[in-house]
Design a protein around this motif. Sequence first.
Motif, PDB file in Angstrom:
ATOM      1  N   ALA A 143      92.519 105.229  -4.680  1.00 60.79           N
ATOM      2  CA  ALA A 143      93.570 105.566  -5.532  1.00 60.79           C
ATOM      3  C   ALA A 143      94.008 104.283  -6.374  1.00 60.79           C
ATOM      4  CB  ALA A 143      94.635 105.939  -4.546  1.00 60.79           C
ATOM      5  N   LEU A 144      93.725 103.178  -6.043  1.00 58.54           N
ATOM      6  CA  LEU A 144      93.855 101.853  -6.859  1.00 58.54           C
ATOM      7  C   LEU A 144      92.580 101.122  -7.035  1.00 58.54           C
ATOM      8  CD1 LEU A 144      96.972 100.618  -4.774  1.00 58.54           C
ATOM      9  CD2 LEU A 144      97.296 101.946  -6.958  1.00 58.54           C
ATOM     10  N   SER A 145      92.481 100.118  -8.111  1.00 53.73           N
ATOM     11  CA  SER A 145      91.454  99.306  -8.358  1.00 53.73           C
ATOM     12  C   SER A 145      91.919  98.106  -7.732  1.00 53.73           C
ATOM     13  CB  SER A 145      91.363  99.270  -9.883  1.00 53.73           C
ATOM     14  OG  SER A 145      92.419  98.522 -10.588  1.00 53.73           O
ATOM     15  N   PRO A 146      90.849  97.200  -7.666  1.00 58.04           N
ATOM     16  CA  PRO A 146      90.988  95.812  -7.259  1.00 58.04           C
ATOM     17  C   PRO A 146      92.056  95.312  -8.024  1.00 58.04           C
ATOM     18  CG  PRO A 146      88.738  96.162  -7.305  1.00 58.04           C
ATOM     19  CD  PRO A 146      89.524  97.498  -7.994  1.00 58.04           C
ATOM     20  N   ALA A 147      92.193  95.503  -9.315  1.00 54.36           N
ATOM     21  CA  ALA A 147      93.185  94.737 -10.309  1.00 54.36           C
ATOM     22  C   ALA A 147      94.587  95.388  -9.974  1.00 54.36           C
ATOM     23  CB  ALA A 147      92.951  95.005 -11.678  1.00 54.36           C
ATOM     24  N   ASP A 148      94.842  96.376  -9.331  1.00 55.43           N
ATOM     25  CA  ASP A 148      96.003  96.974  -8.942  1.00 55.43           C
ATOM     26  C   ASP A 148      96.461  96.302  -7.761  1.00 55.43           C
ATOM     27  OD1 ASP A 148      96.072  98.891 -11.144  1.00 55.43           O
ATOM     28  OD2 ASP A 148      94.920 100.329  -9.830  1.00 55.43           O
ATOM     29  N   VAL A 149      95.876  95.772  -6.673  1.00 54.55           N
ATOM     30  CA  VAL A 149      96.121  95.104  -5.498  1.00 54.55           C
ATOM     31  C   VAL A 149      96.351  93.613  -5.583  1.00 54.55           C
ATOM     32  CG1 VAL A 149      95.336  97.205  -4.206  1.00 54.55           C
ATOM     33  CG2 VAL A 149      94.007  95.371  -4.487  1.00 54.55           C
ATOM     34  N   LEU A 150      95.601  93.049  -6.487  1.00 51.87           N
ATOM     35  CA  LEU A 150      95.558  91.604  -6.440  1.00 51.87           C
ATOM     36  C   LEU A 150      96.739  90.912  -7.034  1.00 51.87           C
ATOM     37  CD1 LEU A 150      91.789  90.853  -7.592  1.00 51.87           C
ATOM     38  CD2 LEU A 150      92.929  90.400  -5.240  1.00 51.87           C
ATOM     39  N   PRO A 151      97.484  89.949  -6.708  1.00 45.55           N
ATOM     40  CA  PRO A 151      96.802  89.220  -5.828  1.00 45.55           C
ATOM     41  C   PRO A 151      97.031  89.530  -4.327  1.00 45.55           C
ATOM     42  CG  PRO A 151      98.872  88.418  -6.546  1.00 45.55           C
ATOM     43  CD  PRO A 151      98.623  89.353  -7.280  1.00 45.55           C
ATOM     44  N   VAL A 152      96.339  89.021  -3.591  1.00 46.15           N
ATOM     45  CA  VAL A 152      96.138  89.265  -1.974  1.00 46.15           C
ATOM     46  C   VAL A 152      96.197  88.027  -1.319  1.00 46.15           C
ATOM     47  CG1 VAL A 152      94.838  90.255  -0.119  1.00 46.15           C
ATOM     48  CG2 VAL A 152      95.246  91.711  -2.129  1.00 46.15           C
ATOM     49  N   ASP A 153      96.795  87.920  -0.290  1.00 40.41           N
ATOM     50  CA  ASP A 153      97.044  86.544   0.449  1.00 40.41           C
ATOM     51  C   ASP A 153      95.925  86.560   1.448  1.00 40.41           C
ATOM     52  OD1 ASP A 153      99.562  85.225  -0.646  1.00 40.41           O
ATOM     53  OD2 ASP A 153     100.270  87.223  -0.001  1.00 40.41           O
TER      54      ASP A 153
END
Length: 258
Positions: free
Chosen positions: A48-58
């Motif tokens: 449903a989301l791309s990596p760009a949608d979730v970054l940044p990630v801790d």
Amino acid sequence: MRLTHVGGPTLLVEVAGRRLLTDPTFDPPGRHYAFGWGTGSTKTGCPALSPADVLPVDAVLLTHDHHADNLDDAGRALLAQVPVVVTTGSGARRLGAGARGLRPWQATVLDGPGRPPLEVVATPARHGPPLSRPVVGDVVGFAVREPGRTDGVLWISGDTVAFGGLRQVAERLRVDVAVLHLGGVRFPVSGPVRYSMTGRQAAAVVRLTAPRVVVPVHHEGWSHFRQGREGAERDLAAAPEEVRRRVRWLEAGVPTDV
């Protein structure tokens, strides 16, 4: 706490000012992946989301690294952009790059300026029937909590069947939110043997751990998930009311406060 289901086992967790991502899987559908020992699966769902949608990630909480339905190629590429990866001991050796490997009931602390520390504790998981570990490999779940506390815990089961190790979770932790990996995984080569929980098994685990909220994941998007949401819902609908009222299905891609 805010949860966003990306697809499969992949969940963005926003808690205590941090962004945690579980089991990153971002490849497009259509490809078949070999898992070894005559097993494999085709990805059928689109994240449903791309990596760009979730970054940044801790931090990434990776229950295991050796099956593509928990870490596919795009998910593996994302790891290079994440400061902390917590996984199994064997997975950390394979991944390198400072990944933190934990055995069940070992812990690591996520800390940083301006935010309270979070403790991540590995919890027991068994990705198949008794004595299957040499074949299916290591897998863990995770408990996320304030250091030193046993209550208010976010528990991520990882890919596991219901087995005695989960009783330890109930005995040691007061689970607030439980993220349960379902799917009732089976493979033709091993017949009726299951490698992850069905809805019926999940209901038993909910009665054991008594969380405030239960979030099912890992039930769609891959051909080896033999029990999808519809089947899991039927099982859970047949469970006692004390189980049914806790279950919350997330709409993919939609941030949800729990």
